[in-house]
Design an enzyme around this catalytic site. Sequence first.
Site, mmCIF file in Angstrom:
data_model
loop_
_atom_site.group_PDB
_atom_site.id
_atom_site.type_symbol
_atom_site.label_atom_id
_atom_site.label_comp_id
_atom_site.label_asym_id
_atom_site.label_seq_id
_atom_site.Cartn_x
_atom_site.Cartn_y
_atom_site.Cartn_z
ATOM 1 N N GLU A 161 0.922 -1.259 -0.001
ATOM 2 C CA GLU A 161 0.027 -0.005 -0.114
ATOM 3 C C GLU A 161 0.976 1.344 0.004
ATOM 4 O O GLU A 161 0.587 2.240 0.824
ATOM 5 C CB GLU A 161 -0.953 -0.136 1.183
ATOM 6 N N GLU A 268 -5.899 -10.777 -0.939
ATOM 7 C CA GLU A 268 -6.860 -10.452 0.005
ATOM 8 C C GLU A 268 -8.079 -10.673 -0.312
ATOM 9 O O GLU A 268 -9.213 -9.865 0.392
ATOM 10 C CB GLU A 268 -6.405 -9.431 1.054
HETATM 11 O O1 9MR Z 1 -6.839 -9.088 8.369
HETATM 12 C C1 9MR Z 1 -6.427 -7.980 9.107
HETATM 13 C C2 9MR Z 1 -7.145 -7.831 10.416
HETATM 14 O O2 9MR Z 1 -7.110 -8.903 11.210
HETATM 15 C C3 9MR Z 1 -6.782 -6.647 11.101
HETATM 16 O O3 9MR Z 1 -7.389 -6.379 12.185
HETATM 17 C C4 9MR Z 1 -6.543 -5.106 10.124
HETATM 18 C C5 9MR Z 1 -5.986 -4.127 10.893
HETATM 19 O O4 9MR Z 1 -5.836 -3.129 10.027
HETATM 20 O O5 9MR Z 1 -5.744 -5.680 9.132
HETATM 21 C C6 9MR Z 1 -6.381 -6.573 8.411
HETATM 22 O O6 9MR Z 1 -5.758 -6.886 7.214
HETATM 23 C C7 9MR Z 1 -5.195 -5.764 6.220
HETATM 24 C C8 9MR Z 1 -4.173 -6.423 5.526
HETATM 25 O O7 9MR Z 1 -3.276 -6.708 6.150
HETATM 26 C C9 9MR Z 1 -3.577 -5.278 4.511
HETATM 27 N N1 9MR Z 1 -4.773 -5.009 3.636
HETATM 28 C C10 9MR Z 1 -5.843 -4.158 4.293
HETATM 29 C C11 9MR Z 1 -6.264 -5.296 5.533
HETATM 30 C C12 9MR Z 1 -7.441 -4.322 6.052
HETATM 31 O O8 9MR Z 1 -6.757 -3.235 7.052
#
Ligand code: 9MR
Length: 338
Positions: A161, A268
């Site tokens: 990102e 994702e």
């Molecule tokens: O899946 C992740 C979740 O468990 C966390 O709480 C969250 C915190 O921001 O991050 C989630 O995954 C992120 C991923 O690592 C990167 N892309 C965005 C996702 C959502 O924030």
Amino acid sequence: MRKSLGTVLAIVPVVAALVVAPNAAASTTASTTAGTLKDAASISGRLFGAAVGANLLGDPDYVTTLNREFSQLTPDNEMKWDFVEPNRGLFNYAAADRLVSHAESQGMTVRGHALVWHSQLPAWVQNMNSPSQLLTAVRNHISNVAGHFSGRVAYWNVANEAFDDTSRAARRNSVFQRLLGDAWVEEAFRATRAADPTAKLCYSDYFIEGVNPKSDAVYAMVKDFKSRGVPIDCVGFQAHLTSGAVPADMRANLQRFADLDVDVHLTELDIAGSGAAQADSYAQAVRACVEVSRCTVITLSGVTDKFSWRVSQTPLLFDRYYNKKLAYDSVLSVLIEG
Ligand code: 9MR
């Protein structure tokens, strides 16, 4: 990339069953006959993965579904900077090691996530103000983390990102960007290659699934990296999508990146929605991948709606009781068609 014709033919009658009886009850029966997501993906040599939380490895229902359906595991949070190096130079790999060991015990490949990301970043990094000290911290972090997992991680999301989520397609305002400028991304890739020469190195981002100013900016960066020999092997399209809004040009966009000589992965994938609309959108997104030969990995953001980061949007393939949703069947049939 394909398995033998015999393997494919053995599954063809199941596809036919799905076509003639596309209702919920019949398709659940058909999907049982067809096997699993990982087996269906393997017909065309692809991996089908999920983000997994170490805290869930003690939940028997969760683990049963994970082990049965998935061939790649991405630690959900356990390899992020705030998790592995919350204090400078003190590394904690216990939870990530548990996930990697679980994956290995099940024959799953591991996707490391994520070495350098502006979020889930400890305060001691966020508050830095010296470019040279930040660069040292980035290199030290990567050399420790990628070095620790060297040989056990097949793919690393090296930089995550880096671009703004507005239509300006500018670099995101982060401590890395402010102190190191655009070069921080390639610094991260070079450091990761040095720490683990065998892992495939990916750049990953969201809202780049279709052609738009942000995906154009990522495309330009990847093209530049390839032209200058910066070590990049793959681009991850996070694919946090919404039913009815899968970009129509997703396949074309994945193909233009693949044409730069990188693999492309959905890293994702999740799609907000329910029922037939969600199933159709999943079919569309997965088809965009399987129609591109270099789209070799599809990873969901989780296993079940129960633990999804978008829990109210029920975006995954298993409901909170681990029942297969309509979207499961549509994904399975698209994977089988290959
Ligand atoms: O899946 C992740 C979740 O468990 C966390 O709480 C969250 C915190 O921001 O991050 C989630 O995954 C992120 C991923 O690592 C990167 N892309 C965005 C996702 C959502 O924030």
